[in-house]
Design a protein around this motif. Structure first.
Motif, short mmCIF file in Angstrom:
data_model
loop_
_atom_site.label_atom_id
_atom_site.label_comp_id
_atom_site.label_asym_id
_atom_site.label_seq_id
_atom_site.Cartn_x
_atom_site.Cartn_y
_atom_site.Cartn_z
N THR A 124 -4.84 4.10 7.52
CA THR A 124 -6.23 3.76 7.17
C THR A 124 -6.65 4.21 5.77
O THR A 124 -7.47 3.54 5.13
N LEU A 125 -6.08 5.31 5.27
CA LEU A 125 -6.57 5.84 4.00
C LEU A 125 -5.87 5.24 2.78
O LEU A 125 -6.36 5.37 1.66
N TYR A 126 -4.74 4.59 2.99
CA TYR A 126 -3.92 4.15 1.86
C TYR A 126 -4.65 3.27 0.85
O TYR A 126 -4.39 3.37 -0.36
N PRO A 127 -5.62 2.41 1.28
CA PRO A 127 -6.28 1.61 0.22
C PRO A 127 -7.02 2.50 -0.78
O PRO A 127 -7.21 2.11 -1.94
N GLY A 154 0.81 -1.23 0.00
CA GLY A 154 0.00 0.00 0.00
C GLY A 154 0.84 1.28 0.00
O GLY A 154 1.95 1.31 0.52
N ILE A 155 0.29 2.33 -0.59
CA ILE A 155 0.98 3.63 -0.63
C ILE A 155 0.07 4.68 0.04
O ILE A 155 -0.98 5.02 -0.48
N GLY A 156 0.49 5.14 1.22
CA GLY A 156 -0.32 6.10 1.96
C GLY A 156 0.02 7.53 1.60
O GLY A 156 1.07 7.80 1.02
N PRO A 157 -0.87 8.48 1.97
CA PRO A 157 -0.63 9.90 1.65
C PRO A 157 0.46 10.52 2.52
O PRO A 157 1.05 11.54 2.15
N GLY A 207 -5.54 3.49 -4.25
CA GLY A 207 -5.59 2.53 -5.36
C GLY A 207 -4.22 2.18 -5.90
O GLY A 207 -4.06 1.25 -6.67
N LYS A 208 -3.18 2.93 -5.48
CA LYS A 208 -1.83 2.66 -6.01
C LYS A 208 -1.12 1.65 -5.12
O LYS A 208 -1.29 1.66 -3.90
N LYS A 209 -0.31 0.80 -5.73
CA LYS A 209 0.41 -0.23 -4.96
C LYS A 209 1.87 -0.26 -5.43
O LYS A 209 2.15 -0.01 -6.60
N THR A 246 4.71 2.61 3.52
CA THR A 246 4.95 4.05 3.61
C THR A 246 4.79 4.58 5.04
O THR A 246 5.02 5.76 5.29
N SER A 247 4.39 3.72 5.97
CA SER A 247 4.07 4.22 7.32
C SER A 247 5.20 3.98 8.32
O SER A 247 6.03 3.09 8.14
N VAL A 248 5.18 4.77 9.39
CA VAL A 248 6.10 4.57 10.50
C VAL A 248 5.78 3.22 11.16
O VAL A 248 4.62 2.89 11.39
N GLY A 249 6.82 2.43 11.41
CA GLY A 249 6.61 1.14 12.10
C GLY A 249 6.02 0.07 11.20
O GLY A 249 5.42 -0.90 11.68
#
Ligand code: ASP
Length: 398
Positions: free
Chosen positions: A25-28, A16-19, A31-33, A120-123
């Motif tokens: 929670t919003l990364y899905p 997943g690619i988050g903002p 739509g980008k992977k 893309t997230s911390v942890g």
């Protein structure tokens, strides 16, 4: 020479690619992977563990993965001569894993992993889980154990594993049965136990080359449930249905009555339980048109055989003699795949045939005459029907 490991990417949080770095929670929604190549670029150390190759079979969230995609993955596994790692969303990871556990016809390691926090997230747990999956697939000890899952350093069997928490990284567990082992902090792959139930090459399920699977729907019972949903489903005529009840196999009466109507309509019905652990046991040996068990239930036979007189003949191949029982009313025949047990339910008693190796149904112009079973010890047992019985059309392709 390094072992060959091929990675099949399907999407999910692990790609997943988050903002931003604090998005969990919003990364899905984006739509980008990340591709498998991009995921591997984050863990260059993996190239020291195995000769790696990979492909992006799908790039979706796992709620979009179902039977068609399982068959697609199976086909890729069967045609790739390497140990396999699959990256997958955690939502339906356990379904894909169990399907492959039952249908892959190879002892090569097949390891499925995912992540609870996007890369893309911390942890994030994406990098370590993929690295552990490659390490596990490359380990000779991983072969012949069926499909394995690994997240949070824990190796689980696809047979038992389930996602238990919506957000924690220790979400995958096997309840009563526990982990098979660890890919531990010192990078060692350690197994402590194996699954004993049939998997991969030892199952009767061979769906290689198939384009689709029969439709089977699941309906959950709950306190106060009536038969509305089951009846509505019966109208749609699925190939089979699973009714999920309580504890060892109880249901609200109206719900179960609707299940019996489904059986009467020729639809095989399997009864299951919503309890996390334990089995649904055979109950109700009264001549009910429905049989209970934790595995596949041939509801059609159960109903159709109601009141038929059956004879059980047990022939010992070694001694060459035969014991012929009296005619007794047969209620149904149930095969429980989990326990590998064929259960011939008779009036007042059950005739159990363990580890059936061969089941031959003798038909004559669409009428059932007898069922011959060779059990685990090589003994041939024959269930004769006093009069041949016409099979409902649904029985033609169980
Ligand atoms: N929505 C994600 C999925 O594809 C969740 C996850 O991977 O954890 O299942």
């Amino acid at each position: 020479m390094l072992p060959k490991v091929h990675i099949l990417g399907t999407g999910g949080s692990i790609s997943g690619i988050g903002p931003h770095r604090l998005d969990y929670t919003l990364y899905p929604e984006s739509g980008k992977k990340l591709t498998i190549e991009q995921l591997l670029a984050r863990i260059p150390e993996a190239r020291e563990l195995a000769e790696l190759s990979g492909e992006d079979v799908l790039q979706v969230g796992s709620p979009s993965i179902g039977p068609a995609e399982w068959l697609q993955l199976l086909q890729r596994i069967e045609t790739t001569p390497a140990a396999i790692v699959i990256t997958h969303g955690t939502a339906t990871l356990e379904e894909t894993a169990y399907f492959l556990h039952l249908t892959v016809k190879s002892g090569r390691p097949v390891v499925i992993t995912g992540a609870m926090r996007p890369p893309t997230s911390v942890g994030t747990d994406a990098d370590l889980n993929l690295l552990d999956a490659i390490r596990l697939a490359a380990a000779p000890e991983a072969a012949g154990r069926g499909v394995l899952t690994i997240l949070n350093n824990e190796i689980q069997s696809a047979r038992d594993v389930t996602k238990s928490n919506a957000f924690r990284v220790d979400t995958f567990g096997s309840r009563d049965f526990g982990v098979l082992g660890y890919v531990d902090s010192d990078a060692r792959v350690l197994f402590y136990r194996s699954v004993t139930r049939a998997h991969t090459t030892a199952t009767p399920f061979d769906v290689r080359g198939r384009k689709d699977l029969p439709r089977v729907d699941i309906v959950h019972a709950y306190a106060g449930a009536d038969g509305v949903l089951v009846d509505a489903l019966t109208e749609r005529r699925p190939a089979g249905m699973v009714l999920v009840g309580f504890g060892g196999g109880s249901f609200p009466t109206a719900f179960l009555d609707a299940g019996k109507r489904a059986v009467q309509a020729g639809i095989p019905v399997v009864l299951a339980t919503r309890s996390w652990n334990g089995r649904v046991v055979m109950i109700g040996l009264s001549p009910e048109p429905i049989q209970l068990g934790s595995g596949v239930i041939f509801g059609v036979q159960s109903h159709a055989l109601l009141g038929q007189r059956a004879e059980i003949e047990v022939a010992s191949l070694e001694l060459g003699d035969a014991i012929v029982a009296e005619w007794v009313p047969m209620i149904g025949i149930t095969y429980d795949s989990r326990d590998d047990l064929l259960d011939v339910a008779l009036d007042r008693t059950n005739h159990l045939i363990r580890y059936p190796k061969e089941i031959v149904v003798e038909e004559d112009g669409g009428a059932l005459r007898s069922v011959a079973v060779v059990d685990g010890e090589g003994t041939r047992q024959i269930v004769h029907l006093r009069a041949p019985m016409m099979l409902p059309p649904a029985m033609a392709h169980p």
